[in-house]
Design a protein around this motif. Structure first.
Motif, short mmCIF file in Angstrom:
data_model
loop_
_atom_site.label_atom_id
_atom_site.label_comp_id
_atom_site.label_asym_id
_atom_site.label_seq_id
_atom_site.Cartn_x
_atom_site.Cartn_y
_atom_site.Cartn_z
N HIS A 199 0.83 -1.20 0.00
CA HIS A 199 0.00 0.00 0.00
C HIS A 199 0.87 1.26 0.00
N ASP A 200 1.91 1.26 0.84
CA ASP A 200 2.78 2.44 0.94
C ASP A 200 3.54 2.69 -0.36
N ARG A 201 3.81 1.63 -1.12
CA ARG A 201 4.50 1.79 -2.40
C ARG A 201 3.53 2.05 -3.56
N GLY A 202 2.24 2.08 -3.24
CA GLY A 202 1.24 2.29 -4.29
C GLY A 202 0.98 1.03 -5.10
N GLN A 203 1.34 -0.13 -4.55
CA GLN A 203 1.11 -1.40 -5.27
C GLN A 203 -0.20 -2.02 -4.80
N LEU A 204 -0.99 -2.50 -5.73
CA LEU A 204 -2.37 -2.88 -5.41
C LEU A 204 -2.57 -4.37 -5.15
N GLY A 256 15.59 -10.86 -7.63
CA GLY A 256 14.82 -9.65 -7.92
C GLY A 256 14.68 -9.40 -9.40
N LEU A 257 14.02 -8.30 -9.70
CA LEU A 257 13.84 -7.86 -11.08
C LEU A 257 14.61 -6.56 -11.27
N GLU A 258 15.17 -6.38 -12.44
CA GLU A 258 15.91 -5.14 -12.69
C GLU A 258 15.01 -3.92 -12.53
N SER A 259 13.72 -4.09 -12.83
CA SER A 259 12.81 -2.95 -12.72
C SER A 259 12.61 -2.51 -11.26
N GLU A 260 13.01 -3.35 -10.31
CA GLU A 260 12.92 -2.95 -8.90
C GLU A 260 14.06 -2.02 -8.51
N ILE A 261 15.16 -2.07 -9.24
CA ILE A 261 16.32 -1.22 -8.94
C ILE A 261 16.79 -0.57 -10.24
N LYS A 265 10.24 -4.65 -20.54
CA LYS A 265 10.53 -4.24 -19.15
C LYS A 265 9.37 -4.65 -18.25
N THR A 266 9.70 -5.17 -17.08
CA THR A 266 8.65 -5.61 -16.16
C THR A 266 8.26 -4.47 -15.22
N LYS A 267 7.11 -4.68 -14.58
CA LYS A 267 6.66 -3.73 -13.56
C LYS A 267 6.04 -4.55 -12.43
N VAL A 268 6.56 -4.38 -11.21
CA VAL A 268 6.03 -5.14 -10.09
C VAL A 268 4.70 -4.56 -9.65
N LEU A 269 3.70 -5.44 -9.47
CA LEU A 269 2.38 -5.01 -9.01
C LEU A 269 2.21 -5.18 -7.51
N GLY A 270 3.13 -5.92 -6.89
CA GLY A 270 3.06 -6.10 -5.44
C GLY A 270 3.61 -7.46 -5.04
N TYR A 271 3.71 -7.62 -3.73
CA TYR A 271 4.30 -8.84 -3.16
C TYR A 271 3.32 -9.45 -2.16
N GLN A 272 3.47 -10.73 -1.92
CA GLN A 272 2.76 -11.36 -0.81
C GLN A 272 3.72 -12.31 -0.13
N ARG A 273 3.52 -12.49 1.17
CA ARG A 273 4.42 -13.36 1.93
C ARG A 273 3.63 -14.23 2.90
N GLN A 274 4.07 -15.48 3.01
CA GLN A 274 3.42 -16.41 3.94
C GLN A 274 4.47 -17.28 4.61
N ARG A 275 4.24 -17.69 5.83
CA ARG A 275 5.01 -18.75 6.48
C ARG A 275 4.15 -20.02 6.45
N ILE A 276 4.75 -21.09 6.01
CA ILE A 276 4.01 -22.35 5.94
C ILE A 276 4.75 -23.40 6.74
N TRP A 279 5.87 -14.10 -2.82
CA TRP A 279 5.24 -13.97 -4.14
C TRP A 279 5.57 -12.60 -4.71
N THR A 280 6.03 -12.57 -5.94
CA THR A 280 6.20 -11.30 -6.66
C THR A 280 5.24 -11.31 -7.84
N TYR A 281 4.26 -10.41 -7.82
CA TYR A 281 3.31 -10.29 -8.93
C TYR A 281 3.80 -9.18 -9.85
N PHE A 282 3.78 -9.44 -11.13
CA PHE A 282 4.29 -8.41 -12.03
C PHE A 282 3.54 -8.40 -13.35
N GLY A 283 3.77 -7.33 -14.09
CA GLY A 283 3.29 -7.20 -15.46
C GLY A 283 4.41 -6.56 -16.24
#
Lengths: 157, 434
Positions: free
Chosen positions: A47-52, B61-66, B201-212, B340-344
């Motif tokens: 949210h803080d990074r504007g990612q949805l 990581g993805l180059e688009s992150e840095i 070029k990629t664009k990250v849409l967000g991340y998710q994390r879980q402990r299993i 999880w890294t979600y991207f487009g």
């Protein structure tokens, strides 16, 4: 926003919403929303990074009902009980028939053979439609701190 | 899972018992997996050394992150934190996040931009390639103290990793002798990796994390197991997103047998073949919001699901228009983190991004498909931990590690392939035992 009646109605909405989820009356959950709505659960860092991206996203009541069908009919998960604690519900602004609110939320989860665990803490940033006889969520955005979730987040918050 | 390991005498050591089985693999082929492989602490430490810190590549990581000089992100390989940076010259460097002085974890920020890397404890300062540039009080104060005259800063840089970017997807390895990514993956798997990382070029849409609460290998097995997808995932099956008989290809890296791709095309709507043995198939279910499953064609081929496992810890998936990477981080033998890294792509239209966001509901901690896996892997953990002398059976599709090439999904071949390679990596010096 100094209307005490509206304050009481908003507080009642949050209490009933939480009760519905605590009682696991999941089929009733979509009824707290308008037909066209936004429901989003998103981690605070995204949210803080504007990612949805987040665990749950819906744009209408139908999609919320689809999630209910998944929870009741198709998903495989162990049974659990949940307690939602909502605190500090505040009407931030009111424009025509839309109220903007925010609140703090904690959800505790209890699994069989498990002690009760804090599942999620966060803040909500909601828009409430006050045009009808009942208040409904037009938007509900839950921004949770608990980015690293323990296992699955099965039920909505 | 009902057979027990042979309780033979362990050399000169103590006799084996049910909870301390002899650490051997029961068969030459990998159609049997002894459950101590998921629970044993020594085996786990060996995995960290030989698998995670050995000659294998990890997605950091993805180059688009840095994108800009000085940008950095924190990442993880096995249990070790690393810093992924773009140097002033625009190159990528991956550095162990542990000060050469006294081991302090230097970087505590997920993303940022900096000109140099300074340890907060004693302010040892490194350039973005990990070279030690300066240490405070090198010559002491007023002629007293300081480092010996022959102290050589060039000998005390941060540990650097080997780096390779595959069209913007950054991989790193601790072993500088690891083969380049194309050779590492083999042509077939490289082709599918670069189907997604195709130069756009990629664009990250967000991340998710879980402990299993299960062993990390169970996750890789889960993805290499199309058998379960057609049985466990009622949502996928009932809404026609996946059927075991749908047209597809499986590609297995011949060198290692441990990188796999399943790529397939959704059956026509209404087709119910292949559902005969599925007790959980629900033909009565209908979605209210079809947007969830309405995918738009975006690649040259018609593949609707591509799921690829890259040894040891990466999963790359296209599910319709949802693109994600799942990265497995071991946390001891009994638990792992899933990142999880979600991207487009950078030039996606708003509609395309919206489709990716909608279809992301299928995966992640609340995913209509992924919840099943999260839960079942925790049941695996619960069933395995107290029973280390039991043995798992993997005979679907034969006993060998080779995966079929004809797209047949009724097989556990890829899991056997994973273990064939894993055993070579893990036990190469001491035979088939720790």
């Amino acid at each position: 926003m100094n209307d005490p009646v509206m304050h009481a109605r908003v507080a009642d909405l949050y209490t009933r919403y939480s009760e519905t989820l605590c009682d696991l009356k999941i089929a009733d959950w979509p009824e707290y929303f308008t037909d066209i709505c936004l429901y989003r659960v998103v981690s605070r860092p995204n949210h803080d990074r504007g990612q949805l991206i987040g665990p749950m996203f819906a744009e209408n009541k139908g999609a919320l009902k689809d999630r209910v069908v998944a929870i009741r009919e198709t998903l495989v998960y162990s049974s659990r009980s949940l307690t939602h604690l909502v605190n500090g519900v505040r009407i931030v602004s009111s424009e025509e028939s839309t109220l903007r609110t925010r609140s703090m939320l904690a959800v505790y989860q209890t699994l069989i053979d498990g002690t009760t665990q804090l599942q999620l803490v966060g803040r909500t940033f909601d828009a409430i439609d006050a045009s009808g006889p009942e208040l409904k969520f037009r938007e509900r955005v839950v921004v949770f701190d608990t980015e690293l979730l323990a296992g699955a987040l099965v039920y909505p918050v | 899972m009902n057979q027990a390991c042979p309780h033979a005498e362990a050399g000169a050591g103590a006799a084996a018992s049910e909870l301390r089985p002899i650490k051997i693999w029961p068969r030459k082929d990998s159609s049997r997996v002894p459950l101590w492989v998921y629970t044993d602490r020594d085996n786990y430490l060996r995995e960290l050394e030989a698998v995670f810190y050995g000659p294998h590549w990890h997605m950091v990581g993805l180059e688009s992150e840095i994108p800009n000089a000085g940008d950095f992100k924190r990442s993880v390989i096995g249990e070790r934190s690393v810093i992924v940076t773009r140097t002033q010259e625009g190159e990528l460097s991956v550095l162990l996040n542990s000060c050469a002085h006294r081991g302090v974890e230097i970087c505590q920020t997920t993303f940022g931009t900096q000109k140099e890397i300074m340890c907060p404890y004693h302010q040892w300062t490194y350039d973005l390639k990990g070279n030690l540039m300066g240490v405070p009080f090198k010559r002491g104060v007023k002629g007293k103290g300081g480092f010996p005259a022959d102290f050589d800063t060039a000998q005390h840089g941060l540990r650097t990793l080997k780096v390779e970017s595959v069209n913007g997807c950054i991989f790193a390895t601790f072993d500088h002798d690891a083969p380049p990514m194309r050779e590492y993956l083999g042509d077939g798997n490289y082709e599918y990796l670069t189907r997604i990382f195709n130069g756009r070029k990629t664009k990250v849409l967000g991340y998710q994390r879980q402990r299993i609460k299960g062993n990390w290998k169970l996750y890789m097995e889960n993805i290499k197991d199309p058998y379960h997808a057609s049985l466990l995932h009622v949502f996928l099956i009932s809404f026609g997103l996946y059927r075991i008989d749908q047209k597809g290809v499986t590609v297995t890296d011949e060198r290692t047998l441990s990188h796999n791709v399943f790529a397939s095309i959704r059956n026509a709507a209404g087709e119910v073949s292949g559902t005969e043995d599925m007790k959980s198939y629900r033909k009565d279910l209908k979605l209210n919001d079809m947007n969830l499953v309405s995918a738009a064609k975006e690649y040259e081929d018609d593949v609707t699901i591509q799921i690829q496992t890259i040894f040891p810890d990466l999963v790359l998936q296209q599910q319709g228009n949802s693109l994600q990477m799942r990265y497995v981080i071991p946390r001891g033998p009994d638990e792992f983190e899933l990142q999880w890294t979600y991207f487009g792509y950078e030039d996606d239209s708003a509609d395309t991004t919206l489709r990716r966001l909608r279809q992301a509901n299928l995966t992640g901690p609340s995913g209509f498909v992924s919840v099943d896996d999260t839960e079942v892997l925790e049941y695996s953990g619960s069933g395995i931990r107290p029973n280390p002398s039991h043995i798992a059976v993997l005979e679907l599709g034969g006993r060998e590690g080779t995966a079929p090439v004809d797209g047949n999904m009724v097989t556990e071949g890829p899991i056997r392939g994973f273990y064939d390679y894993y055993r070579r990596v893990m036990y190469s010096q001491g035979g088939d035992t720790l």
